[in-house]
Design a protein around this motif. Structure first.
Motif, PDB file in Angstrom:
ATOM      1  N   ALA A   1       0.820  -1.209   0.000  1.00 19.83           N
ATOM      2  CA  ALA A   1       0.000   0.000   0.000  1.00 19.83           C
ATOM      3  C   ALA A   1       0.854   1.260   0.000  1.00 19.83           C
ATOM      4  N   ALA A   2       0.290   2.303  -0.578  1.00 20.58           N
ATOM      5  CA  ALA A   2       0.807   3.657  -0.417  1.00 20.58           C
ATOM      6  C   ALA A   2      -0.122   4.371   0.555  1.00 20.58           C
ATOM      7  N   LEU A   3       0.413   4.840   1.655  1.00 23.09           N
ATOM      8  CA  LEU A   3      -0.348   5.554   2.665  1.00 23.09           C
ATOM      9  C   LEU A   3      -0.184   7.047   2.411  1.00 23.09           C
ATOM     10  N   VAL A   4      -1.280   7.723   2.146  1.00 22.75           N
ATOM     11  CA  VAL A   4      -1.241   9.148   1.815  1.00 22.75           C
ATOM     12  C   VAL A   4      -1.694   9.938   3.032  1.00 22.75           C
ATOM     13  N   GLY A   5      -0.745  10.629   3.650  1.00 21.97           N
ATOM     14  CA  GLY A   5      -1.012  11.357   4.881  1.00 21.97           C
ATOM     15  C   GLY A   5      -0.398  10.644   6.062  1.00 21.97           C
ATOM     16  N   TYR A   6       0.378  11.369   6.886  1.00 18.57           N
ATOM     17  CA  TYR A   6       1.043  10.751   8.024  1.00 18.57           C
ATOM     18  C   TYR A   6       0.849  11.587   9.287  1.00 18.57           C
TER      19      TYR A   6
ATOM     20  N   HIS B   1      -4.328   4.160  11.049  1.00 18.93           N
ATOM     21  CA  HIS B   1      -4.284   3.288   9.872  1.00 18.93           C
ATOM     22  C   HIS B   1      -3.058   2.376   9.866  1.00 18.93           C
ATOM     23  N   ALA B   2      -1.859   2.948   9.894  1.00 22.30           N
ATOM     24  CA  ALA B   2      -0.641   2.172   9.645  1.00 22.30           C
ATOM     25  C   ALA B   2      -0.502   0.930  10.538  1.00 22.30           C
ATOM     26  N   PRO B   3      -0.630   1.029  11.861  1.00 21.38           N
ATOM     27  CA  PRO B   3      -0.462  -0.186  12.679  1.00 21.38           C
ATOM     28  C   PRO B   3      -1.538  -1.229  12.401  1.00 21.38           C
ATOM     29  N   VAL B   4      -2.748  -0.777  12.074  1.00 26.28           N
ATOM     30  CA  VAL B   4      -3.843  -1.705  11.803  1.00 26.28           C
ATOM     31  C   VAL B   4      -3.628  -2.386  10.451  1.00 26.28           C
ATOM     32  N   MET B   5      -3.155  -1.640   9.475  1.00 22.67           N
ATOM     33  CA  MET B   5      -2.822  -2.219   8.176  1.00 22.67           C
ATOM     34  C   MET B   5      -1.766  -3.312   8.325  1.00 22.67           C
TER      35      MET B   5
ATOM     36  N   GLY C   1      -1.447  -7.679   7.762  1.00 24.29           N
ATOM     37  CA  GLY C   1      -0.535  -8.241   6.771  1.00 24.29           C
ATOM     38  C   GLY C   1      -0.301  -7.373   5.559  1.00 24.29           C
ATOM     39  N   ILE C   2      -0.722  -6.115   5.597  1.00 20.24           N
ATOM     40  CA  ILE C   2      -0.497  -5.195   4.485  1.00 20.24           C
ATOM     41  C   ILE C   2       0.859  -4.529   4.665  1.00 20.24           C
ATOM     42  N   GLU C   3       1.637  -4.524   3.616  1.00 25.99           N
ATOM     43  CA  GLU C   3       2.959  -3.900   3.653  1.00 25.99           C
ATOM     44  C   GLU C   3       2.841  -2.455   3.198  1.00 25.99           C
ATOM     45  N   ILE C   4       3.378  -1.528   3.988  1.00 24.82           N
ATOM     46  CA  ILE C   4       3.367  -0.112   3.607  1.00 24.82           C
ATOM     47  C   ILE C   4       4.619   0.158   2.787  1.00 24.82           C
ATOM     48  N   GLY C   5       4.444   0.244   1.484  1.00 26.55           N
ATOM     49  CA  GLY C   5       5.578   0.410   0.580  1.00 26.55           C
ATOM     50  C   GLY C   5       5.946   1.852   0.334  1.00 26.55           C
ATOM     51  N   ALA C   6       5.003   2.764   0.574  1.00 24.56           N
ATOM     52  CA  ALA C   6       5.263   4.184   0.341  1.00 24.56           C
ATOM     53  C   ALA C   6       4.374   5.007   1.256  1.00 24.56           C
ATOM     54  N   VAL C   7       4.878   6.176   1.631  1.00 22.57           N
ATOM     55  CA  VAL C   7       4.102   7.134   2.417  1.00 22.57           C
ATOM     56  C   VAL C   7       4.216   8.489   1.744  1.00 22.57           C
ATOM     57  N   VAL C   8       3.089   9.133   1.506  1.00 24.29           N
ATOM     58  CA  VAL C   8       3.067  10.472   0.922  1.00 24.29           C
ATOM     59  C   VAL C   8       2.893  11.467   2.055  1.00 24.29           C
TER      60      VAL C   8
ATOM     61  N   GLU D   1      10.503  11.656  10.199  1.00 26.09           N
ATOM     62  CA  GLU D   1       9.659  10.825  11.061  1.00 26.09           C
ATOM     63  C   GLU D   1       9.351   9.495  10.386  1.00 26.09           C
ATOM     64  N   ILE D   2       9.028   9.547   9.104  1.00 20.58           N
ATOM     65  CA  ILE D   2       8.699   8.321   8.371  1.00 20.58           C
ATOM     66  C   ILE D   2       9.926   7.427   8.255  1.00 20.58           C
ATOM     67  N   ARG D   3      11.061   7.996   7.945  1.00 21.44           N
ATOM     68  CA  ARG D   3      12.284   7.200   7.798  1.00 21.44           C
ATOM     69  C   ARG D   3      12.684   6.541   9.110  1.00 21.44           C
ATOM     70  N   ALA D   4      12.412   7.218  10.230  1.00 22.83           N
ATOM     71  CA  ALA D   4      12.738   6.642  11.525  1.00 22.83           C
ATOM     72  C   ALA D   4      11.782   5.518  11.888  1.00 22.83           C
ATOM     73  N   GLU D   5      10.488   5.681  11.570  1.00 21.15           N
ATOM     74  CA  GLU D   5       9.477   4.714  11.997  1.00 21.15           C
ATOM     75  C   GLU D   5       9.232   3.608  10.972  1.00 21.15           C
ATOM     76  N   ARG D   6       9.394   3.927   9.689  1.00 21.68           N
ATOM     77  CA  ARG D   6       9.146   2.936   8.623  1.00 21.68           C
ATOM     78  C   ARG D   6      10.243   3.043   7.573  1.00 21.68           C
ATOM     79  N   PRO D   7      11.448   2.596   7.921  1.00 21.38           N
ATOM     80  CA  PRO D   7      12.601   2.793   7.038  1.00 21.38           C
ATOM     81  C   PRO D   7      12.484   2.075   5.700  1.00 21.38           C
ATOM     82  N   SER D   8      11.652   1.054   5.604  1.00 21.54           N
ATOM     83  CA  SER D   8      11.517   0.325   4.338  1.00 21.54           C
ATOM     84  C   SER D   8      10.560   0.995   3.356  1.00 21.54           C
ATOM     85  N   ALA D   9       9.813   2.007   3.817  1.00 28.86           N
ATOM     86  CA  ALA D   9       8.834   2.673   2.953  1.00 28.86           C
ATOM     87  C   ALA D   9       9.484   3.815   2.183  1.00 28.86           C
TER      88      ALA D   9
END
Length: 341
Positions: A5-10, A18-22, A26-33, A39-47
């Motif tokens: 998934a791409a999560l739009v809004g953080y 949304h993110a922890p529930v996703m 079993g949904i992988e957060i591949g991108a965050v807009v 903050e995103i790089r610290a919490e979700r470095p793979s996105a």
């Protein structure tokens, strides 16, 4: 392969609701807009961190777009994501008008895509308990349903929900939850009356509302206010066999804010002191243990819908009915008159 998934809004909604529930589903957060790059790089470095929805849509392997953005952006962002061939989940409210909802529904159907709305409060502990009691006919025939969501926020805050923007204000913040739950239990009312108001000094948008609606002999009362230190009963339901009264609020949001995760034991379970009370017609009082709240059920249903082609847990048609109801509420408040649905 997992759904990506791409999560739009953080902000609060995207990062915590949304993110922890996703991820629990079993949904992988591949991108965050978002502009919150560090903050995103610290919490979700793979996105991947994207500056725009278009940048995220250009990434390979994105199956699903989740919109956790200000309400007035939902329609256009959902339309662009569907046109790009992505499945879409929109945070509530779906959109701001019933016409917009109908258009997005038709676009998703034409392209064979899943379109759903995050009405997560259908999986709150208290609401699941109410559904169980009604399903077991513990209250008999229901004649009165009252649901409130009062808060104590006496000062206007600096956030988009309290700015003079389309879709801002308390009616479009808490109203979708209260309206969706009532419609799920009883169907669309026959008529609605409403008062949508501003009480706090400096308020630019509504910070309270009172809604009365009817369906045959059933009367519904839905309300919220911003300057209430003790909200009293959150639900009161009266039927021919007795009444159900419930205080408190589902614990999932508070747990997520505190760093909890939906996969942890006991997540979504209410404290014993918040149990509802069932009062029989003879006056006997019975404490009713709550069902465990489980927002993860929503995203598990999204995964199944994408993989198997079935209906999502919240259909676009269902969410559109809530938008139609809120349209009528706004009209009733502006006209100071009853609106027939």
């Amino acid at each position: 392969m997992p759904i990506t998934a791409a999560l739009v809004g953080y902000g609060l909604a995207g990062r915590l609701l949304h993110a922890p529930v996703m991820e629990a589903a079993g949904i992988e957060i591949g991108a965050v807009v978002s502009s919150r790059t560090e903050e995103i790089r610290a919490e979700r470095p793979s996105a991947a961190v994207c500056a725009s929805l278009e940048e995220a849509l250009a990434l390979p392997g994105i199956d699903l777009v989740v919109l956790a953005t200000p309400n007035h952006l939902h329609y256009e962002q959902a339309r662009r994501a569907l046109q790009a061939g992505r499945h879409v989940v929109v945070d509530k409210p779906f959109v701001l008008t019933h016409d917009e909802a109908a258009e997005l529904k038709s676009l998703a159907e034409a392209r064979g895509l899943v379109l759903s709305v995050y009405h997560n409060r259908r999986w709150d502990a208290d609401f699941l308990t109410i559904r169980r009691l009604l399903g077991e006919n513990r209250l008999g025939r229901v004649f009165n349903y009252a649901a409130r969501w009062d808060r104590f926020r006496p000062s206007v805050q600096q956030r988009w929900r309290e700015e003079a923007l389309p879709g801002a204000g308390l009616l479009y913040d808490l109203g979708p939850h209260l309206a969706d739950q009532a419609i799920q239990l009883f169907g669309m009312p026959d008529w609605v009356e409403a008062d949508v108001f501003v009480q706090r000094e400096g308020g630019a948008v509504d910070d309270g509302f009172e809604i009365r609606a009817g369906k045959g002999p059933l009367r519904l009362s839905l309300g919220a206010a911003s300057v209430v230190a003790d909200g009293g009963w959150r639900y009161r339901i009266d039927g021919t066999a007795g009444s159900f009264l419930k205080r408190g609020i589902d614990p999932q949001e508070a747990a997520l804010r505190a760093g909890g995760r939906p996969t942890e034991p006991g997540f979504g379970e209410e404290a014993a002191e918040n149990r509802g009370i069932l009062v029989s017609g003879e006056g006997a009082r019975e404490e009713i243990p709550s069902e465990a709240g489980r927002w993860t059920t929503f995203y598990e249903g999204i995964v199944r819908a994408i993989r198997d082609g079935g209906e999502p847990p919240v259909t676009a048609a269902s969410a559109a009915e809530t938008v139609r109801f809120l349209d009528a509420v706004r009209q009733a408040a502006e006209r100071h008159a009853r609106v027939v649905l």
